[in-house]
Design a protein around this motif. Sequence first.
Motif, PDB file in Angstrom:
ATOM      1  N   GLU A   3       0.821  -1.211   0.000  1.00 20.64           N
ATOM      2  CA  GLU A   3       0.000   0.000   0.000  1.00 20.64           C
ATOM      3  C   GLU A   3       0.856   1.263   0.000  1.00 20.64           C
ATOM      4  OE1 GLU A   3      -3.819   1.904   2.446  1.00 20.64           O
ATOM      5  OE2 GLU A   3      -3.185  -0.169   2.774  1.00 20.64           O
ATOM      6  N   ASP A   4       0.309   2.302  -0.608  1.00 19.64           N
ATOM      7  CA  ASP A   4       0.954   3.610  -0.638  1.00 19.64           C
ATOM      8  C   ASP A   4      -0.127   4.675  -0.506  1.00 19.64           C
ATOM      9  OD1 ASP A   4       2.958   5.458  -0.760  1.00 19.64           O
ATOM     10  OD2 ASP A   4       3.294   5.299  -2.921  1.00 19.64           O
ATOM     11  N   GLN A   5       0.266   5.875  -0.103  1.00 23.91           N
ATOM     12  CA  GLN A   5      -0.691   6.973   0.033  1.00 23.91           C
ATOM     13  C   GLN A   5      -0.082   8.254  -0.519  1.00 23.91           C
ATOM     14  OE1 GLN A   5       0.361   5.490   3.148  1.00 23.91           O
ATOM     15  NE2 GLN A   5      -1.171   3.871   2.960  1.00 23.91           N
ATOM     16  N   ASP A   6      -0.941   9.116  -1.055  1.00 22.78           N
ATOM     17  CA  ASP A   6      -0.570  10.478  -1.418  1.00 22.78           C
ATOM     18  C   ASP A   6      -1.505  11.421  -0.671  1.00 22.78           C
ATOM     19  OD1 ASP A   6       1.550   9.957  -3.270  1.00 22.78           O
ATOM     20  OD2 ASP A   6       0.044   9.321  -4.736  1.00 22.78           O
ATOM     21  N   TYR A   7      -0.970  12.596  -0.298  1.00 22.67           N
ATOM     22  CA  TYR A   7      -1.706  13.525   0.554  1.00 22.67           C
ATOM     23  C   TYR A   7      -1.980  14.831  -0.189  1.00 22.67           C
ATOM     24  CZ  TYR A   7      -0.422  10.292   4.247  1.00 22.67           C
ATOM     25  OH  TYR A   7      -0.277   9.156   5.004  1.00 22.67           O
TER      26      TYR A   7
ATOM     27  N   VAL B  88       0.629  17.507  -1.455  1.00 23.37           N
ATOM     28  CA  VAL B  88       1.614  17.945  -0.469  1.00 23.37           C
ATOM     29  C   VAL B  88       2.790  16.974  -0.456  1.00 23.37           C
ATOM     30  CG1 VAL B  88       2.050  18.492   1.937  1.00 23.37           C
ATOM     31  CG2 VAL B  88      -0.191  18.991   0.935  1.00 23.37           C
ATOM     32  N   VAL B  89       3.944  17.485  -0.785  1.00 23.97           N
ATOM     33  CA  VAL B  89       5.173  16.701  -0.733  1.00 23.97           C
ATOM     34  C   VAL B  89       6.069  17.207   0.397  1.00 23.97           C
ATOM     35  CG1 VAL B  89       7.226  15.980  -2.003  1.00 23.97           C
ATOM     36  CG2 VAL B  89       5.044  16.238  -3.207  1.00 23.97           C
ATOM     37  N   LYS B  90       6.058  18.526   0.597  1.00 23.09           N
ATOM     38  CA  LYS B  90       6.877  19.143   1.631  1.00 23.09           C
ATOM     39  C   LYS B  90       6.012  19.891   2.632  1.00 23.09           C
ATOM     40  CE  LYS B  90      10.833  19.759  -1.484  1.00 23.09           C
ATOM     41  NZ  LYS B  90      11.792  20.731  -2.064  1.00 23.09           N
ATOM     42  N   ARG B  91       6.505  19.962   3.860  1.00 18.25           N
ATOM     43  CA  ARG B  91       5.777  20.651   4.937  1.00 18.25           C
ATOM     44  C   ARG B  91       5.507  22.110   4.581  1.00 18.25           C
ATOM     45  NH1 ARG B  91       9.176  21.115  10.340  1.00 18.25           N
ATOM     46  NH2 ARG B  91      10.488  22.159   8.804  1.00 18.25           N
ATOM     47  N   LYS B  92       6.492  22.789   4.004  1.00 21.57           N
ATOM     48  CA  LYS B  92       6.355  24.209   3.672  1.00 21.57           C
ATOM     49  C   LYS B  92       5.200  24.443   2.706  1.00 21.57           C
ATOM     50  CE  LYS B  92       9.053  28.204   2.100  1.00 21.57           C
ATOM     51  NZ  LYS B  92       8.037  28.686   1.149  1.00 21.57           N
ATOM     52  N   GLN B  93       4.992  23.510   1.776  1.00 24.03           N
ATOM     53  CA  GLN B  93       3.875  23.643   0.828  1.00 24.03           C
ATOM     54  C   GLN B  93       2.549  23.762   1.567  1.00 24.03           C
ATOM     55  OE1 GLN B  93       4.789  19.933  -1.374  1.00 24.03           O
ATOM     56  NE2 GLN B  93       4.454  21.165  -3.214  1.00 24.03           N
ATOM     57  N   ALA B  94       2.353  22.902   2.559  1.00 25.25           N
ATOM     58  CA  ALA B  94       1.097  22.877   3.305  1.00 25.25           C
ATOM     59  C   ALA B  94       0.909  24.160   4.112  1.00 25.25           C
ATOM     60  CB  ALA B  94       1.069  21.667   4.236  1.00 25.25           C
ATOM     61  N   ILE B  95       1.964  24.595   4.766  1.00 25.72           N
ATOM     62  CA  ILE B  95       1.879  25.811   5.586  1.00 25.72           C
ATOM     63  C   ILE B  95       1.577  27.022   4.722  1.00 25.72           C
ATOM     64  CG2 ILE B  95       3.189  27.343   7.106  1.00 25.72           C
ATOM     65  CD1 ILE B  95       4.714  24.853   8.094  1.00 25.72           C
TER      66      ILE B  95
ATOM     67  N   PHE C 277       6.204  15.938  10.368  1.00 28.38           N
ATOM     68  CA  PHE C 277       5.623  15.788   9.028  1.00 28.38           C
ATOM     69  C   PHE C 277       6.121  14.533   8.333  1.00 28.38           C
ATOM     70  CE2 PHE C 277       6.056  16.465   4.423  1.00 28.38           C
ATOM     71  CZ  PHE C 277       4.722  16.627   4.090  1.00 28.38           C
ATOM     72  N   ARG C 278       7.409  14.253   8.447  1.00 29.06           N
ATOM     73  CA  ARG C 278       7.997  13.139   7.715  1.00 29.06           C
ATOM     74  C   ARG C 278       7.421  11.794   8.142  1.00 29.06           C
ATOM     75  NH1 ARG C 278      14.400  13.034   7.358  1.00 29.06           N
ATOM     76  NH2 ARG C 278      13.861  14.954   6.237  1.00 29.06           N
ATOM     77  N   THR C 279       7.168  11.621   9.428  1.00 30.04           N
ATOM     78  CA  THR C 279       6.717  10.321   9.947  1.00 30.04           C
ATOM     79  C   THR C 279       5.239  10.279  10.311  1.00 30.04           C
ATOM     80  OG1 THR C 279       7.415  10.970  12.185  1.00 30.04           O
ATOM     81  CG2 THR C 279       9.003   9.740  10.825  1.00 30.04           C
TER      82      THR C 279
ATOM     83  N   ASP D  16      -1.582  12.897  10.649  1.00 30.18           N
ATOM     84  CA  ASP D  16      -1.905  13.667  11.852  1.00 30.18           C
ATOM     85  C   ASP D  16      -1.350  15.085  11.771  1.00 30.18           C
ATOM     86  OD1 ASP D  16      -3.260  11.541  12.971  1.00 30.18           O
ATOM     87  OD2 ASP D  16      -1.510  10.770  14.024  1.00 30.18           O
ATOM     88  N   TYR D  17      -0.176  15.232  11.187  1.00 29.43           N
ATOM     89  CA  TYR D  17       0.427  16.558  11.056  1.00 29.43           C
ATOM     90  C   TYR D  17      -0.440  17.455  10.167  1.00 29.43           C
ATOM     91  CZ  TYR D  17       4.018  20.143  10.320  1.00 29.43           C
ATOM     92  OH  TYR D  17       4.699  21.339  10.261  1.00 29.43           O
ATOM     93  N   LEU D  18      -0.836  16.937   9.007  1.00 31.56           N
ATOM     94  CA  LEU D  18      -1.656  17.736   8.093  1.00 31.56           C
ATOM     95  C   LEU D  18      -3.064  17.952   8.639  1.00 31.56           C
ATOM     96  CD1 LEU D  18      -0.483  16.202   4.698  1.00 31.56           C
ATOM     97  CD2 LEU D  18       0.082  18.454   5.623  1.00 31.56           C
TER      98      LEU D  18
END
Length: 238
Positions: free
Chosen positions: A172-176, A187-194, A215-217, A221-223
């Motif tokens: 399984e894989d996920q994209d956010y 969203v690939v990087k934390r800065k993008q989301a912020i 964000f990495r792990t 929950d972070y997003l």
Amino acid sequence: MKSPAFLLFLVFFPITNEIFAQDGADLEANYRNNITLDQEVISGGYFVDPPKEYEGHPYFITKNFEPSEITINGLNYKEVPLLYNIWEDQVLTFHPIHKQKILIRSDKINAFTLQLDTPVSFVRLQDNPSYSHHGSGIYESLGDGPARLLIKHRKLTRSKREVSIFTKEFYEDQDYFLKKNGEVLKVVKRKQAIDFLTLEKKAVKRLSRASNLCFRTDKKDYLSLLVSLYNQAQDEKK
């Protein structure tokens, strides 16, 4: 005239021993007399299971039908036996006569909630042009407000390295994604989301540390935290 909800109820009737104990001719007669209005909804055909040489299953969390809830063409139906096949991005129900998995037409689905140990809600997006794995457009949806977190769950296959009765296995894989004002961002990087949610970096850093989120792990929950911060700020502006 019977209501659409009643007609589709007969198609999506929960699968129980009591049903199968009914006279087969009566059940088939009721089925054929009452599905005419919504036949197009389940005309996706029968679902064929993956080859037996594939280890695992193609479904989201469970391979068992669960009485769930689905909205089709704006009408909501409850206690519907559903499975979500994330390998092929298809939603399945159960044919009450032939006792086979049957596809629900993806273009008719608005949303559905799988009633698992914790309910999981999904929505269907019409399109996501820059995303190559959009498929039928089904995404898990989190957040109830101006912004939402969307997760695309996918199952893929790979060859088995060790000697086995199986030739391939599912993984399984996920994209956010974040959705705001009709715009969808992968969203690939934390800065993008912020930046997308126009949040204050110091506040995000403080709260994520307090919640012990990285964000990495802990992407989900972070997003989800960022979405909550944005939606709370929007509510305070009202």
